[in-house]
Design a protein around this motif. Sequence first.
Motif, mmCIF file in Angstrom:
data_model
loop_
_atom_site.group_PDB
_atom_site.id
_atom_site.type_symbol
_atom_site.label_atom_id
_atom_site.label_comp_id
_atom_site.label_asym_id
_atom_site.label_seq_id
_atom_site.Cartn_x
_atom_site.Cartn_y
_atom_site.Cartn_z
ATOM 1 N N PHE A 71 32.560 58.049 25.224
ATOM 2 C CA PHE A 71 31.288 57.742 25.279
ATOM 3 C C PHE A 71 30.579 57.802 23.910
ATOM 4 C CE2 PHE A 71 32.447 58.227 29.750
ATOM 5 C CZ PHE A 71 31.808 56.973 30.287
ATOM 6 N N ALA A 72 29.778 56.865 23.653
ATOM 7 C CA ALA A 72 28.789 57.064 22.314
ATOM 8 C C ALA A 72 27.485 56.753 22.826
ATOM 9 C CB ALA A 72 29.331 56.173 21.224
ATOM 10 N N SER A 73 26.585 57.463 22.352
ATOM 11 C CA SER A 73 24.951 57.284 22.553
ATOM 12 C C SER A 73 24.275 57.432 21.457
ATOM 13 C CB SER A 73 24.716 58.210 23.846
ATOM 14 O OG SER A 73 24.514 59.368 23.515
ATOM 15 N N ARG A 74 23.089 56.993 21.700
ATOM 16 C CA ARG A 74 21.938 57.231 20.615
ATOM 17 C C ARG A 74 20.641 57.153 21.205
ATOM 18 N NH1 ARG A 74 21.888 56.981 14.841
ATOM 19 N NH2 ARG A 74 19.955 58.118 14.402
ATOM 20 N N THR A 75 19.903 58.293 21.155
ATOM 21 C CA THR A 75 18.535 58.407 21.876
ATOM 22 C C THR A 75 17.552 58.630 20.655
ATOM 23 O OG1 THR A 75 19.652 59.117 23.896
ATOM 24 C CG2 THR A 75 17.204 59.614 23.579
ATOM 25 N N PHE A 76 16.502 57.885 20.712
ATOM 26 C CA PHE A 76 15.306 58.085 19.682
ATOM 27 C C PHE A 76 14.188 57.533 20.443
ATOM 28 C CE2 PHE A 76 17.384 54.119 19.249
ATOM 29 C CZ PHE A 76 16.463 53.210 19.055
ATOM 30 N N THR A 77 13.137 58.191 19.700
ATOM 31 C CA THR A 77 11.713 58.365 20.299
ATOM 32 C C THR A 77 10.857 57.558 18.794
ATOM 33 O OG1 THR A 77 11.889 60.222 21.259
ATOM 34 C CG2 THR A 77 9.528 59.249 21.021
ATOM 35 N N LEU A 78 10.278 56.405 19.569
ATOM 36 C CA LEU A 78 9.438 55.363 18.725
ATOM 37 C C LEU A 78 7.990 56.074 18.758
ATOM 38 C CD1 LEU A 78 11.134 52.043 19.752
ATOM 39 C CD2 LEU A 78 11.336 53.456 17.343
ATOM 40 N N GLY A 79 7.384 55.550 17.993
ATOM 41 C CA GLY A 79 5.709 55.916 17.758
ATOM 42 C C GLY A 79 4.769 55.382 18.833
ATOM 43 N N HIS A 80 5.321 54.343 19.333
ATOM 44 C CA HIS A 80 4.414 53.639 20.350
ATOM 45 C C HIS A 80 5.367 53.258 21.571
ATOM 46 C CE1 HIS A 80 1.845 53.194 16.867
ATOM 47 N NE2 HIS A 80 1.235 52.134 17.215
ATOM 48 N N GLU A 81 4.300 53.199 22.733
ATOM 49 C CA GLU A 81 5.154 52.893 24.053
ATOM 50 C C GLU A 81 5.616 51.544 23.951
ATOM 51 O OE1 GLU A 81 3.943 53.951 27.789
ATOM 52 O OE2 GLU A 81 2.743 55.639 27.191
ATOM 53 N N ILE A 82 6.728 51.165 24.587
ATOM 54 C CA ILE A 82 7.603 50.046 24.661
ATOM 55 C C ILE A 82 6.965 49.028 25.900
ATOM 56 C CG2 ILE A 82 9.608 48.537 24.629
ATOM 57 C CD1 ILE A 82 8.750 50.454 22.040
ATOM 58 N N ASP A 83 6.716 47.977 25.768
ATOM 59 C CA ASP A 83 6.377 46.845 26.754
ATOM 60 C C ASP A 83 7.845 46.362 27.306
ATOM 61 O OD1 ASP A 83 5.693 44.886 28.576
ATOM 62 O OD2 ASP A 83 4.073 44.097 27.316
ATOM 63 N N ARG A 84 8.450 47.192 28.309
ATOM 64 C CA ARG A 84 9.616 46.788 28.766
ATOM 65 C C ARG A 84 9.719 45.345 29.325
ATOM 66 N NH1 ARG A 84 11.868 51.576 32.697
ATOM 67 N NH2 ARG A 84 12.813 49.587 33.413
ATOM 68 N N ALA A 85 8.653 44.553 30.005
ATOM 69 C CA ALA A 85 8.907 43.423 30.480
ATOM 70 C C ALA A 85 8.993 42.268 29.475
ATOM 71 C CB ALA A 85 7.592 43.162 31.225
ATOM 72 N N LYS A 86 8.747 42.868 28.206
ATOM 73 C CA LYS A 86 8.880 41.698 27.024
ATOM 74 C C LYS A 86 10.062 42.069 26.030
ATOM 75 C CE LYS A 86 4.087 40.469 27.077
ATOM 76 N NZ LYS A 86 2.649 40.384 26.280
ATOM 77 N N ALA A 87 10.738 43.289 26.437
ATOM 78 C CA ALA A 87 11.912 43.616 25.588
ATOM 79 C C ALA A 87 12.981 42.699 25.817
ATOM 80 C CB ALA A 87 12.188 45.023 25.794
ATOM 81 N N THR A 88 13.932 42.603 24.538
ATOM 82 C CA THR A 88 14.907 41.908 24.570
ATOM 83 C C THR A 88 16.201 42.330 23.952
ATOM 84 O OG1 THR A 88 14.548 40.384 22.586
ATOM 85 C CG2 THR A 88 13.519 39.672 24.848
ATOM 86 N N ALA A 89 17.357 41.845 24.388
ATOM 87 C CA ALA A 89 18.656 42.603 23.915
ATOM 88 C C ALA A 89 19.386 41.327 23.479
ATOM 89 C CB ALA A 89 19.067 43.496 24.584
ATOM 90 N N LYS A 90 20.273 41.520 22.183
ATOM 91 C CA LYS A 90 21.418 40.409 22.173
ATOM 92 C C LYS A 90 22.246 41.295 21.203
ATOM 93 C CE LYS A 90 18.064 36.576 21.400
ATOM 94 N NZ LYS A 90 17.445 35.574 20.512
ATOM 95 N N TYR A 91 23.631 40.756 21.433
ATOM 96 C CA TYR A 91 24.893 41.346 21.145
ATOM 97 C C TYR A 91 25.788 40.331 20.383
ATOM 98 C CZ TYR A 91 28.749 44.391 20.747
ATOM 99 O OH TYR A 91 30.193 44.872 20.707
ATOM 100 N N LEU A 92 25.875 40.339 19.205
ATOM 101 C CA LEU A 92 26.695 39.265 18.338
ATOM 102 C C LEU A 92 27.356 40.041 17.153
ATOM 103 C CD1 LEU A 92 26.976 36.247 17.951
ATOM 104 C CD2 LEU A 92 25.138 36.254 16.367
ATOM 105 N N ASP A 93 28.634 39.615 17.138
ATOM 106 C CA ASP A 93 29.469 40.360 15.985
ATOM 107 C C ASP A 93 29.380 41.718 16.011
ATOM 108 O OD1 ASP A 93 30.378 37.607 15.535
ATOM 109 O OD2 ASP A 93 28.553 37.239 13.973
#
Length: 114
Positions: A71-93
Motif C-alpha cells: 500500500f502507498a498513500s499520500r495525505t495533504f491539507t490544502l488552503g481552501h475547502e474543496i467543492d467535492r461535487a465539482k472535483a474531477t480525477a483522470k489517470y493517464l500514463d
Amino acid sequence: RWETMPDTPQIPIDVAETDEAYTVKAMIPGVRKEDIHVEIDGRQVMITTEFKKEAEKKDTRMLRSEFSYGFASRTFTLGHEIDRAKATAKYLDGVLTLTLPKLVAAHTEALKIE
C-alpha cells in the motif's frame, strides 16, 4: 501543511493553484485506475493505492527486485475547502490528475431586523 502516514511509501505529487481551483498531479505508475482511491474531506485530500506484485513464473528466477509493493498513500491539507461535487480525477500514463475547485462561500446578506 503536508503530511504522510508513517511507514507508508509516499506517492510523489505536484500541486498548483489558481484563484478557482487546485490541480494535483500524483505519479502512480504501474497500477490500474480501479486500484486508486481518492478521498476529500474539507481541505484534506488522501490518495491511496496498492502496488501488486506479479506472480512469479515457475521457470523464472528473480535476480533483482527494486520495485516497491504494498500500500502507498499520500495525505495533504490544502488552503481552501474543496467543492467535492465539482472535483474531477483522470489517470493517464501513470499520472493521476485531480482538478479540485475551491468551495465558494455563499454571499452573506445582512439580516433584516423587524
